[in-house]
Design a protein around this motif. Structure first.
Motif, short mmCIF file in Angstrom:
data_model
loop_
_atom_site.label_atom_id
_atom_site.label_comp_id
_atom_site.label_asym_id
_atom_site.label_seq_id
_atom_site.Cartn_x
_atom_site.Cartn_y
_atom_site.Cartn_z
N VAL A 73 -10.78 6.27 -15.33
CA VAL A 73 -10.82 5.09 -14.46
C VAL A 73 -9.65 4.15 -14.77
N VAL A 74 -9.03 3.66 -13.71
CA VAL A 74 -8.05 2.58 -13.79
C VAL A 74 -8.66 1.39 -13.06
N VAL A 75 -8.81 0.26 -13.76
CA VAL A 75 -9.54 -0.90 -13.22
C VAL A 75 -8.59 -2.05 -12.99
N GLY A 76 -8.60 -2.57 -11.75
CA GLY A 76 -7.81 -3.75 -11.43
C GLY A 76 -8.65 -4.96 -11.11
N THR A 77 -9.97 -4.79 -11.02
CA THR A 77 -10.87 -5.91 -10.75
C THR A 77 -10.87 -6.87 -11.93
N PHE A 106 -1.19 -6.02 -12.76
CA PHE A 106 -0.37 -4.82 -12.65
C PHE A 106 1.10 -5.12 -12.37
N ALA A 107 1.46 -6.38 -12.17
CA ALA A 107 2.84 -6.72 -11.87
C ALA A 107 3.68 -6.65 -13.15
N ILE A 108 4.76 -5.89 -13.11
CA ILE A 108 5.61 -5.72 -14.28
C ILE A 108 6.15 -7.08 -14.74
N SER A 109 6.49 -7.96 -13.79
CA SER A 109 7.02 -9.28 -14.14
C SER A 109 6.01 -10.08 -14.96
N THR A 110 4.74 -9.99 -14.59
CA THR A 110 3.72 -10.74 -15.30
C THR A 110 3.46 -10.17 -16.68
N VAL A 223 0.15 0.07 -10.86
CA VAL A 223 -1.05 0.88 -10.61
C VAL A 223 -0.72 2.36 -10.75
N LEU A 224 0.38 2.79 -10.13
CA LEU A 224 0.75 4.21 -10.19
C LEU A 224 1.11 4.62 -11.62
N LEU A 225 1.74 3.72 -12.37
CA LEU A 225 2.05 4.01 -13.77
C LEU A 225 0.76 4.25 -14.56
N ALA A 226 -0.26 3.41 -14.33
CA ALA A 226 -1.53 3.58 -15.03
C ALA A 226 -2.23 4.87 -14.62
N VAL A 227 -2.16 5.21 -13.34
CA VAL A 227 -2.77 6.46 -12.87
C VAL A 227 -2.12 7.66 -13.57
N GLY A 239 -4.47 -3.83 -20.64
CA GLY A 239 -3.12 -4.37 -20.52
C GLY A 239 -2.06 -3.32 -20.28
N LEU A 240 -1.25 -3.55 -19.26
CA LEU A 240 -0.21 -2.59 -18.88
C LEU A 240 0.86 -2.46 -19.95
N ASP A 241 0.94 -3.42 -20.87
CA ASP A 241 1.93 -3.31 -21.94
C ASP A 241 1.70 -2.08 -22.81
#
Length: 246
Positions: A73-77, A106-110, A223-227, A239-241
């Motif tokens: 699972v990839v969760v963005g909620t 999921f924004a790379i800038s954030t 999102v696609l990176l996490a998938v 965290g996307l980091d």
């Protein structure tokens, strides 16, 4: 091909995820689920990764159901608390091969802004966060701001920083919510999308780190990176980091 299902597919973010998955050459969209649909239709037999963009009140139950069906699972909620994450960790004990990834943003800038803020935090006496979003957002402060506050506070504790000065006696709520000793202010304004300002201050100087997402398309590369990373690191990650070379 990575077989992807989207939960919350008709929502503002979910519909963008559907379009991004359809456009990705290495992914196949197999299920789109929304409120009222049977989430148990998503199984390991038809799905490698489920992307969950629903609402905070439904997200935990959705994630637990997907884990029980052996789906990564990839969760963005948003709206995830430590108690909710512990429920996920408990469920994953019986599914040690699975990964659940939760992204406050999921924004790379954030993600980079948060990273820079954690580096800067130890060098400044004061720190505050302002997050600005559209008025249709259901939670405040945002999950991104909460995550940023925790990272700043952790960096300050590690550096042995003194408490942030604030002599306000009675603020009537104007000083924002205190998150891990950091004041967080939430703005909801028509015309905005997703924005965050992280402010640091010393005597005679100020540093402002700001990240702006003007359109939901800005979240799709993350999102696609996490998938693409789903299943490679079993357990719960936040965290996307985790997926960037920082």
């Amino acid at each position: 091909m990575i077989r992807v299902s989207v939960v919350g597919a008709h929502g503002r973010m979910g519909s963008n995820v559907v379009s991004a998955v359809n456009a990705a050459q290495d992914m196949e969209l197999v299920h789109t689920i929304d409120s009222g649909d049977d989430i148990t239709a998503i199984t390991s037999g038809n799905t490698d990764v489920a992307v969950e963009f629903s609402v905070p009140s439904a997200s935990l139950d959705n994630v637990l159901a997907l884990i029980r069906n052996d789906v990564n699972v990839v969760v963005g909620t948003t709206g995830w608390t430590e108690d909710k994450m512990n429920r996920v960790r408990e469920e994953l004990v019986n599914h040690p091969q699975l990964s659940v990834f939760i992204a406050p943003n999921f924004a790379i800038s954030t993600v980079l802004a948060e990273h820079f803020a954690a580096q800067a935090a130890r060098y400044f006496e004061s720190a505050e966060i302002i997050e600005l979003h559209h008025p249709d957002k259901v939670d405040a402060p945002s999950g991104t701001a909460l995550h940023t506050a925790h990272k700043i506070s952790a960096a300050r504790r590690e550096a042995g920083c003194a408490p942030i000065p604030d002599n306000t006696q009675s603020d009537g709520g104007s000083r924002g919510q205190i998150v891990d000793d950091i004041h967080v202010h939430a703005v909801r304004l028509r015309g905005l999308n997703a924005h965050e300002e992280i402010l640091f201050g010393n005597a005679g100087e100020q540093l402002v780190i700001r990240a702006d997402s003007f359109d939901r398309s800005s979240f799709m590369p993350g999102v696609l990176l996490a998938v693409r990373h789903a299943g490679k690191t079993p357990g719960l990650s936040v965290g996307l980091d985790n997926y960037l070379d920082l």
